[in-house]
Design a protein around this motif. Sequence first.
Motif, PDB file in Angstrom:
ATOM      1  N   THR A  13      30.975  24.317 -17.556  1.00 25.41           N
ATOM      2  CA  THR A  13      31.824  23.453 -16.737  1.00 25.41           C
ATOM      3  C   THR A  13      32.501  22.408 -17.595  1.00 25.41           C
ATOM      4  O   THR A  13      31.904  21.881 -18.526  1.00 25.41           O
ATOM      5  N   THR A  14      33.753  22.123 -17.268  1.00 23.76           N
ATOM      6  CA  THR A  14      34.465  21.033 -17.914  1.00 23.76           C
ATOM      7  C   THR A  14      35.201  20.220 -16.853  1.00 23.76           C
ATOM      8  O   THR A  14      35.671  20.761 -15.858  1.00 23.76           O
ATOM      9  N   ASN A  15      35.235  18.904 -17.060  1.00 20.17           N
ATOM     10  CA  ASN A  15      35.939  17.986 -16.163  1.00 20.17           C
ATOM     11  C   ASN A  15      36.836  17.093 -17.008  1.00 20.17           C
ATOM     12  O   ASN A  15      36.414  16.586 -18.044  1.00 20.17           O
ATOM     13  N   LEU A  16      38.044  16.887 -16.555  1.00 18.89           N
ATOM     14  CA  LEU A  16      38.969  15.943 -17.178  1.00 18.89           C
ATOM     15  C   LEU A  16      39.322  14.906 -16.123  1.00 18.89           C
ATOM     16  O   LEU A  16      39.891  15.237 -15.091  1.00 18.89           O
ATOM     17  N   ASN A  17      38.961  13.661 -16.384  1.00 22.21           N
ATOM     18  CA  ASN A  17      39.171  12.587 -15.420  1.00 22.21           C
ATOM     19  C   ASN A  17      40.282  11.665 -15.905  1.00 22.21           C
ATOM     20  O   ASN A  17      40.212  11.138 -17.011  1.00 22.21           O
ATOM     21  N   PHE A  18      41.283  11.502 -15.068  1.00 22.18           N
ATOM     22  CA  PHE A  18      42.405  10.619 -15.337  1.00 22.18           C
ATOM     23  C   PHE A  18      42.459   9.556 -14.234  1.00 22.18           C
ATOM     24  O   PHE A  18      41.692   9.605 -13.280  1.00 22.18           O
ATOM     25  N   LYS A  19      43.362   8.625 -14.348  1.00 21.47           N
ATOM     26  CA  LYS A  19      43.439   7.531 -13.381  1.00 21.47           C
ATOM     27  C   LYS A  19      43.788   8.025 -11.978  1.00 21.47           C
ATOM     28  O   LYS A  19      43.204   7.596 -10.998  1.00 21.47           O
ATOM     29  N   TYR A  20      44.751   8.938 -11.862  1.00 21.26           N
ATOM     30  CA  TYR A  20      45.233   9.370 -10.548  1.00 21.26           C
ATOM     31  C   TYR A  20      44.761  10.751 -10.121  1.00 21.26           C
ATOM     32  O   TYR A  20      44.972  11.148  -8.986  1.00 21.26           O
ATOM     33  N   TYR A  27      33.315  28.271 -15.472  1.00 25.35           N
ATOM     34  CA  TYR A  27      33.183  29.710 -15.697  1.00 25.35           C
ATOM     35  C   TYR A  27      31.734  30.074 -15.388  1.00 25.35           C
ATOM     36  O   TYR A  27      30.798  29.443 -15.879  1.00 25.35           O
ATOM     37  N   THR A  28      31.548  31.091 -14.542  1.00 20.09           N
ATOM     38  CA  THR A  28      30.213  31.523 -14.150  1.00 20.09           C
ATOM     39  C   THR A  28      30.059  33.011 -14.463  1.00 20.09           C
ATOM     40  O   THR A  28      30.893  33.826 -14.092  1.00 20.09           O
ATOM     41  N   GLN A  41      31.762  37.805 -12.848  1.00 17.79           N
ATOM     42  CA  GLN A  41      32.309  36.738 -13.670  1.00 17.79           C
ATOM     43  C   GLN A  41      33.364  36.032 -12.836  1.00 17.79           C
ATOM     44  O   GLN A  41      34.274  36.672 -12.319  1.00 17.79           O
ATOM     45  N   GLN A  42      33.216  34.709 -12.718  1.00 18.87           N
ATOM     46  CA  GLN A  42      34.104  33.955 -11.845  1.00 18.87           C
ATOM     47  C   GLN A  42      34.617  32.708 -12.535  1.00 18.87           C
ATOM     48  O   GLN A  42      33.938  32.129 -13.374  1.00 18.87           O
ATOM     49  N   ILE A  43      35.815  32.318 -12.140  1.00 20.23           N
ATOM     50  CA  ILE A  43      36.410  31.051 -12.558  1.00 20.23           C
ATOM     51  C   ILE A  43      36.615  30.214 -11.295  1.00 20.23           C
ATOM     52  O   ILE A  43      37.217  30.679 -10.330  1.00 20.23           O
ATOM     53  N   ASN A  44      36.081  29.000 -11.299  1.00 19.88           N
ATOM     54  CA  ASN A  44      36.276  28.048 -10.210  1.00 19.88           C
ATOM     55  C   ASN A  44      37.083  26.898 -10.785  1.00 19.88           C
ATOM     56  O   ASN A  44      36.664  26.264 -11.750  1.00 19.88           O
ATOM     57  N   SER A  45      38.245  26.650 -10.218  1.00 26.27           N
ATOM     58  CA  SER A  45      39.096  25.578 -10.745  1.00 26.27           C
ATOM     59  C   SER A  45      39.669  24.764  -9.599  1.00 26.27           C
ATOM     60  O   SER A  45      39.748  25.226  -8.469  1.00 26.27           O
TER      61      SER A  45
END
Length: 115
Positions: A13-20, A27-28, A41-45
């Motif tokens: 898992t990856t998270n990108l946090n911005f102001k707005y 990926y699983t 195999q799955q992608i959750n976005s």
Amino acid sequence: MGIYFKIKRDELTTNLNFKYFNLYLTYTNIKSSLFSTKKQQQINSGILFNIFDKWKLDLSGIMDLQHDNRLLESRIGLLYDGGCTKWEISYNNSNPLTETEKNTSINFNFIIKFL
């Protein structure tokens, strides 16, 4: 005699946090599950927009990479977090591998926190 464990699920898992807004991607890799022995195999976005002080808009989807990149689920939701109360209304469209017809639903969740 011994007890053996097998890892049947890998997740990244990856998270990108911005102001707005916030972006997330998972990926699983499922080697087998309780309901199926087929590999998945799955992608959750998704993206979560901060539209007002306590309001957010959530757009997300799950894609299966094993079956011609089939879109398994998509959703759009409006969330409110007022501290003691939270609510969400969402529109979900699911297309599971185990069924031949798509399912559509509108969900409403309401949470009250007691202090």
